[in-house]
Scaffold this active site. Structure first.
Site, PDB file in Angstrom:
ATOM      1  N   CYS A   1       5.428  -0.267   7.208  1.00  0.00           N
ATOM      2  CA  CYS A   1       5.079   0.934   6.443  1.00  0.00           C
ATOM      3  C   CYS A   1       6.281   1.310   5.590  1.00  0.00           C
ATOM      4  CB  CYS A   1       4.746   2.066   7.415  1.00  0.00           C
ATOM      5  SG  CYS A   1       4.320   3.614   6.603  1.00  0.00           S
ATOM      6  N   LEU A   2       6.044   1.682   4.331  1.00  0.00           N
ATOM      7  CA  LEU A   2       7.161   2.038   3.448  1.00  0.00           C
ATOM      8  C   LEU A   2       7.897   3.283   3.931  1.00  0.00           C
ATOM      9  CD1 LEU A   2       5.777   1.275  -0.127  1.00  0.00           C
ATOM     10  CD2 LEU A   2       7.267  -0.121   1.300  1.00  0.00           C
TER      11      LEU A   2
ATOM     12  N   HIS B   1      -4.782   1.375   7.265  1.00  0.00           N
ATOM     13  CA  HIS B   1      -3.440   1.953   7.408  1.00  0.00           C
ATOM     14  C   HIS B   1      -3.263   3.135   6.440  1.00  0.00           C
ATOM     15  CE1 HIS B   1       1.087   1.496   7.947  1.00  0.00           C
ATOM     16  NE2 HIS B   1       1.006   2.219   6.843  1.00  0.00           N
ATOM     17  N   GLU B   2      -3.702   2.934   5.180  1.00  0.00           N
ATOM     18  CA  GLU B   2      -3.530   3.984   4.160  1.00  0.00           C
ATOM     19  C   GLU B   2      -4.463   5.167   4.422  1.00  0.00           C
ATOM     20  OE1 GLU B   2      -0.931   3.742   2.492  1.00  0.00           O
ATOM     21  OE2 GLU B   2      -0.600   1.624   2.898  1.00  0.00           O
TER      22      GLU B   2
ATOM     23  N   HIS C   1      -2.977   7.479   6.755  1.00  0.00           N
ATOM     24  CA  HIS C   1      -1.961   8.352   6.149  1.00  0.00           C
ATOM     25  C   HIS C   1      -2.588   9.656   5.638  1.00  0.00           C
ATOM     26  CE1 HIS C   1       1.930   6.408   6.162  1.00  0.00           C
ATOM     27  NE2 HIS C   1       1.441   5.266   5.713  1.00  0.00           N
TER      28      HIS C   1
ATOM     29  N   GLN D   1       3.005   9.943   1.154  1.00  0.00           N
ATOM     30  CA  GLN D   1       4.277   9.206   1.238  1.00  0.00           C
ATOM     31  C   GLN D   1       5.183   9.459   0.039  1.00  0.00           C
ATOM     32  OE1 GLN D   1       2.233   5.265   2.180  1.00  0.00           O
ATOM     33  NE2 GLN D   1       4.104   5.107   3.398  1.00  0.00           N
TER      34      GLN D   1
ATOM     35  N   GLY E   1       0.832  -1.193   0.000  1.00  0.00           N
ATOM     36  CA  GLY E   1       0.000   0.000   0.000  1.00  0.00           C
ATOM     37  C   GLY E   1       0.868   1.245   0.000  1.00  0.00           C
TER      38      GLY E   1
END
Ligand SMILES: [Zn+2]
Length: 175
Positions: A92-93, A134-135, A138, A49, A44
């Site tokens: 998480c990226l 999660h996204e 963000h 991000q 994701g």
């Protein structure tokens, strides 16, 4: 290739702006976001991000498998969410190499626009629901470490600061 913003960064703490309409510029951004997400072996990725303050995220619960299941969610909003929570190890990226068990509701229903401005509704649970939550966080400036104790969060943030410093210096050397 889009560059992924690593925490801590003020960009990751902002509430993102809704789109009035999805245009070619956004579709191009989404294409590049998928390239960056697959390249980083993620499932994701949210627009902040990659430094874009817009309510867009992408996900693919099959990213690490044969069968890809790409999903694009623009201006997403929750219709309903379960009371029952489940625990799952999240990463998480924006926090490479960091993982933590987080409790979240399982099943949810979400409405959003797709890349062609079509209104969509999805009811899902399990891994896909986990990524969506999660996204979605963000887009509201919330990170998975915000669910941890202050102590655990501080440890991760400290390690991330060190990681960013080392990354920057190694980039400088290349130049
Ligand atoms: Zn993330």
């Amino acid at each position: 290739m889009l560059k992924i913003v690593y925490a801590p960064d003020p960009m990751l703490k902002k509430v993102c702006e809704p789109l009035s309409q999805v245009d070619d510029h956004h579709r191009d951004l989404i294409k590049k976001m998928f390239e960056a997400m697959y390249e980083a072996n993620g499932v994701g990725l949210a627009a902040p991000q990659v430094g874009i303050n817009k309510r867009i995220f992408i996900l693919d619960s099959g990213a690490r498998e044969e069968e890809k299941k790409p999903l694009i969610m623009i201006n997403p909003s929750l219709v309903s969410i379960d009371d029952k929570t489940v625990s799952y190890e999240e990463g998480c990226l924006s926090f490479p190499e960091h993982f933590a068990e987080i409790d979240r509701p399982d099943q949810l229903t979400i409405k959003y626009l797709d890349e062609n401005n079509k209104k969509k509704t999805l009811t899902t649970d399990g891994f896909t629901s986990r990524i969506i939550q999660h996204e979605l966080d963000h887009l509201n400036g919330i990170l998975f470490v915000d669910y941890l104790s202050r102590l655990k969060r501080d440890v991760i943030i400290r390690k991330m600061k060190k990681f960013k410093k080392e990354n920057n210096s190694s980039n400088d050397k290349k130049i």
